[in-house]
Design a protein around this motif. Structure first.
Motif, mmCIF file in Angstrom:
data_model
loop_
_atom_site.group_PDB
_atom_site.id
_atom_site.type_symbol
_atom_site.label_atom_id
_atom_site.label_comp_id
_atom_site.label_asym_id
_atom_site.label_seq_id
_atom_site.Cartn_x
_atom_site.Cartn_y
_atom_site.Cartn_z
ATOM 1 N N GLU A 145 0.827 -1.210 0.000
ATOM 2 C CA GLU A 145 0.000 0.000 0.000
ATOM 3 C C GLU A 145 0.859 1.257 0.000
ATOM 4 O OE1 GLU A 145 -4.194 -1.223 2.158
ATOM 5 O OE2 GLU A 145 -2.510 -0.542 3.403
ATOM 6 N N GLU A 146 1.983 1.215 0.687
ATOM 7 C CA GLU A 146 2.861 2.381 0.752
ATOM 8 C C GLU A 146 3.362 2.769 -0.636
ATOM 9 O OE1 GLU A 146 7.048 3.757 2.899
ATOM 10 O OE2 GLU A 146 6.069 1.874 3.468
ATOM 11 N N LYS A 147 3.616 1.782 -1.481
ATOM 12 C CA LYS A 147 4.093 2.062 -2.833
ATOM 13 C C LYS A 147 2.941 2.364 -3.795
ATOM 14 C CE LYS A 147 8.346 1.290 -1.655
ATOM 15 N NZ LYS A 147 9.308 2.409 -1.572
ATOM 16 N N LEU A 148 1.811 1.673 -3.614
ATOM 17 C CA LEU A 148 0.707 1.809 -4.567
ATOM 18 C C LEU A 148 -0.072 3.106 -4.409
ATOM 19 C CD1 LEU A 148 -0.712 -1.838 -4.517
ATOM 20 C CD2 LEU A 148 0.567 -0.754 -6.362
ATOM 21 N N GLN A 149 0.048 3.769 -3.272
ATOM 22 C CA GLN A 149 -0.739 4.984 -3.070
ATOM 23 C C GLN A 149 -0.313 6.116 -3.996
ATOM 24 O OE1 GLN A 149 -0.199 6.226 0.965
ATOM 25 N NE2 GLN A 149 2.019 6.394 0.811
#
Length: 693
Positions: A68-72
């Motif tokens: 999630e940290e990268k996909l946001q």
């Protein structure tokens, strides 16, 4: 006006055009994809990562959070949500309307590569352009056996390797899932005492097994004129190879796995189950590709089921290998096309009834079979032509588009009525039929074009909406627009051609004063006079006009508020399926879930036993008469209602996943499917399923 004159002078050309439109519509009906609802083009990406043996907390911390940290930071991302379950984490990414799926898939894949690392035994993330919250399965198939001593769940690998590929080869199938089985695995059961005696740790044993179970490239070696590529292939193929794996070298010699552990071929511990009519089964579901004909896909699936069930098929061969005292079989328990057929047939019947009523009204008011027949030509030409127009722009036949055609039936005759009535007026003026057809059509040409365009532009805003609601109701707009535009073409070509050749010149003598012309039904003959008198009266008084406008406006507002039904996104059809969701207490293991399922099944058992008989037979009626009634509850008054006797069940199923269960039923009497709801409520009552929500 060359179009009108050319149509009247070349009736053969007009007839050929009509025939071509009808033929193209018939061909389109055979080729156009048939489904329940229109295709909704939304961009949703699902990222699924499996980590065998991990808890939901581990999944969230070690996998989902870093992802999630990268996909946001993905472009055009509108919403992101995730769910972490036992062994698996899923992230749902919803993008802005109009975002390319290919672009979204590429960006999500690129962002996931930025995740530093995953746990050692976690699988690679699976990226799919599908919605994990909206699985529209067109079929559910049960893999079962009639041998009560055989555990069908042990054939998960067989279902994955033999049954699933057969279904996946069916044209139009996009995904097949196999649920409820237990996968085969090799377990290394170590003895802590024996490990300590040899000075070997568990970590050393795991590292040795990982190093020995590899299939990797070893580079290249030049040999004379050739480059020889080397590959290290040392994957385990049987338990004996695992037992011979060297863990460590000691002074006493090598320590092998067999010295400190026992290698056993067995099955994974189940984390869920599928039960059908009181026995464990393996469930198989199917999804279709976007834009295919679901009817053809279902025929392919059913043909595959018949082939595998046939003597000499793969199921019979597997039964021999398993030394089964019986047979294996595939049984389809849910078929979406049954509901689609019923829904489409209902709308098609409404189209036929609506067309018949429209023609009947024309006969009553026009009092002429020829005139009514000429106008009625607009209905089949416009509706069938609209089907050809729909397929030309890539749409499908569904409940929404057919409903649009049903609405258009009353509209497509409007232009024809206006044109024919004006032609008839010119005939009464003493003109010849051909001249009356031309003059009458030319005179109202501008009016019918304006009336048609005002109808068409009403639907333009719907066509411009890009979100889900706009796409869903686009078909109804396109169907009406296509039918109405075709009716315009029919009214200025086909109608004058038919009128010029089928109607005769009129020689009307003025009727004596105070007497009406005879002919037709007196009630309908006098309606125009009533309307004319009322219009003359209201037009002669300002007060009467104001009173009429106020009364009609007030009646419209009041009627709208009084008759407005409860709002919903889409109507709920009478689908032969009752579905209930169960939320067991946190921490329930599989054995406890099975115990809960058996208690719930006990209440439903008499009904599926009665459903084993063929409806209409004496055995069926006898079993139905012996079914017990169940209490009901009126939620409107919050008080008990009258007991009901639910109908027999063709199939009852209950499915369990970690922290989640659901059950459902299909009855042999679809018209009484609503009576299954009290049975499901009674089966999951507090004393039967304590702590279950």
């Amino acid at each position: 006006m060359n179009l009108i004159r050319g149509a009247i002078r070349q009736p053969v050309t007009v007839a050929v055009g009509v025939i071509l439109i009808l033929l193209s519509g018939v061909v389109a009906l055979r080729r156009i994809p048939i489904q329940l609802t229109p295709n909704v083009e939304d961009t949703i990406i699902a990222v699924t990562t499996r980590w065998e043996g991990a808890s939901p907390e581990e999944i969230e911390q070690e996998i989902v959070d870093p992802q999630e940290e990268k996909l946001q930071g993905v472009a055009n991302l509108r919403e992101m949500k995730s769910s972490s379950l036992q062994n698996q984490g899923t992230i749902r990414l919803e993008f802005a309307v109009g975002t390319s799926k290919e672009l979204a898939l590429r960006e999500v894949s690129d962002k996931l590569r930025e995740v530093p690392e995953y746990p050692d035994n976690a699988d690679e993330p699976i990226i799919e352009a599908s919605d994990p919250d909206n699985r529209d399965y067109i079929a559910w198939i049960i893999f079962e056996t009639d041998d009560p001593t055989f555990d069908i769940r042990t054939l998960q690998d067989f279902a994955e390797d033999r049954i699933k590929p057969t279904f996946e080869r069916v044209e139009g199938v996009s995904e097949i899932n196999v649920l409820g089985g237990r996968e085969r695995e090799t377990q290394v059961r170590f003895d802590a005492v024996r490990l300590a005696e040899r000075g070997v740790t568990v970590s050393q044993m795991l590292d040795a097994l990982r190093r020995s179970n590899l299939n990797i490239s070893a580079g290249e070696v030049q040999e004379d004129k050739r480059d020889v590529r080397l590959r290290l292939v040392n994957q385990f193929e049987d338990p004996r190879q695992v037992e011979q794996t060297v863990i460590a070298q000691t002074d006493a010699g090598p320590v092998r796995v067999e010295d400190v552990a026992t290698v056993v071929e067995t099955f994974k511990e189940p984390t869920g189950f599928v039960r059908s009519s009181g026995k464990p089964v393996i469930a198989i579901n199917a999804q279709k590709e976007v834009g295919v004909n679901v009817m053809e896909v279902m025929k392919g699936l059913q043909a595959a089921i018949d082939d595998m069930n046939a003597p000499g098929g793969v199921l019979e061969a597997q039964a021999r290998r398993s030394n089964l005292n019986g047979k294996f079989s595939l049984r389809q328990v849910y078929d979406q096309t049954v509901y689609i057929d019923d829904a489409l047939q209902l709308v098609q019947d409404n189209i036929l009834y609506g067309g018949a009523l429209a023609i009947l009204v024309l006969l009553l008011f026009l009092r002429s079979v020829k005139s009514s027949g000429i106008i009625a030509l607009a209905i089949p030409i416009s509706i069938v032509g609209a089907v050809a127009a729909m397929i030309s722009i890539g749409r499908t036949v569904n409940v929404i588009s057919l409903a649009g055609m049903a609405f258009a039936i009353g509209m497509v005759v409007d232009n024809a009525i206006v044109v024919l009535e004006n032609i008839y007026r010119h005939l009464e003026m003493g003109k010849k039929p051909m001249q009356a057809a031309f003059d009458g059509t030319r005179e109202v040409f501008g009016a019918v074009v304006a009336a048609t365009l005002t109808t068409v532009v009403v639907f333009v805003p719907i066509l411009m909406i890009q979100d889900e609601a706009g796409q869903l109701f686009r078909d109804i707009s396109l169907a009406i627009v296509a039918a109405v535009l075709l009716s315009l073409a029919v009214s200025v070509t086909v109608i004058p051609v038919c009128a010029g050749r089928m109607l005769k010149q009129k020689k009307v003598e003025p009727a004596p004063e105070g007497k009406q012309k005879k002919g037709g039904i007196p009630l309908f003959r006098s309606i125009p006079d009533w309307i004319g008198d009322f219009t003359y009266w209201t037009g002669g008084s300002v007060v009467a006009r104001l009173v009429l406008v106020v009364l009609l406006t007030a009646a419209s507002v009041y009627g709208t508020k009084a008759l407005l039904p409860p709002s919903d996104f889409l109507p709920t059809g009478n689908r032969n399926l009752v579905f209930g969701i169960l939320m067991p207490p946190p921490g329930y293991n599989t054995d406890q879930s099975i115990s809960l399922a058996k208690r719930i099944e006990a209440s439903a058992a008499p009904y599926w036993e009665a459903g084993k008989h063929e409806p209409g037979t004496p055995e069926y009626e006898q079993a139905k008469a012996e079914l017990p009634s169940v209490p009901t509850f009126n939620f409107a008054t919050m008080s008990p209602g009258e007991p009901v006797v639910p109908p027999p069940l063709v199939n009852y199923f209950i499915v369990s996943f970690p922290g989640f269960m659901f059950h459902g039923g299909i009855t042999s009497e679809p018209d009484r499917v609503v009576d299954l709801i009290p049975l499901f409520q009674h089966a999951t009552r507090a004393d039967q399923a304590p702590g279950v929500l």
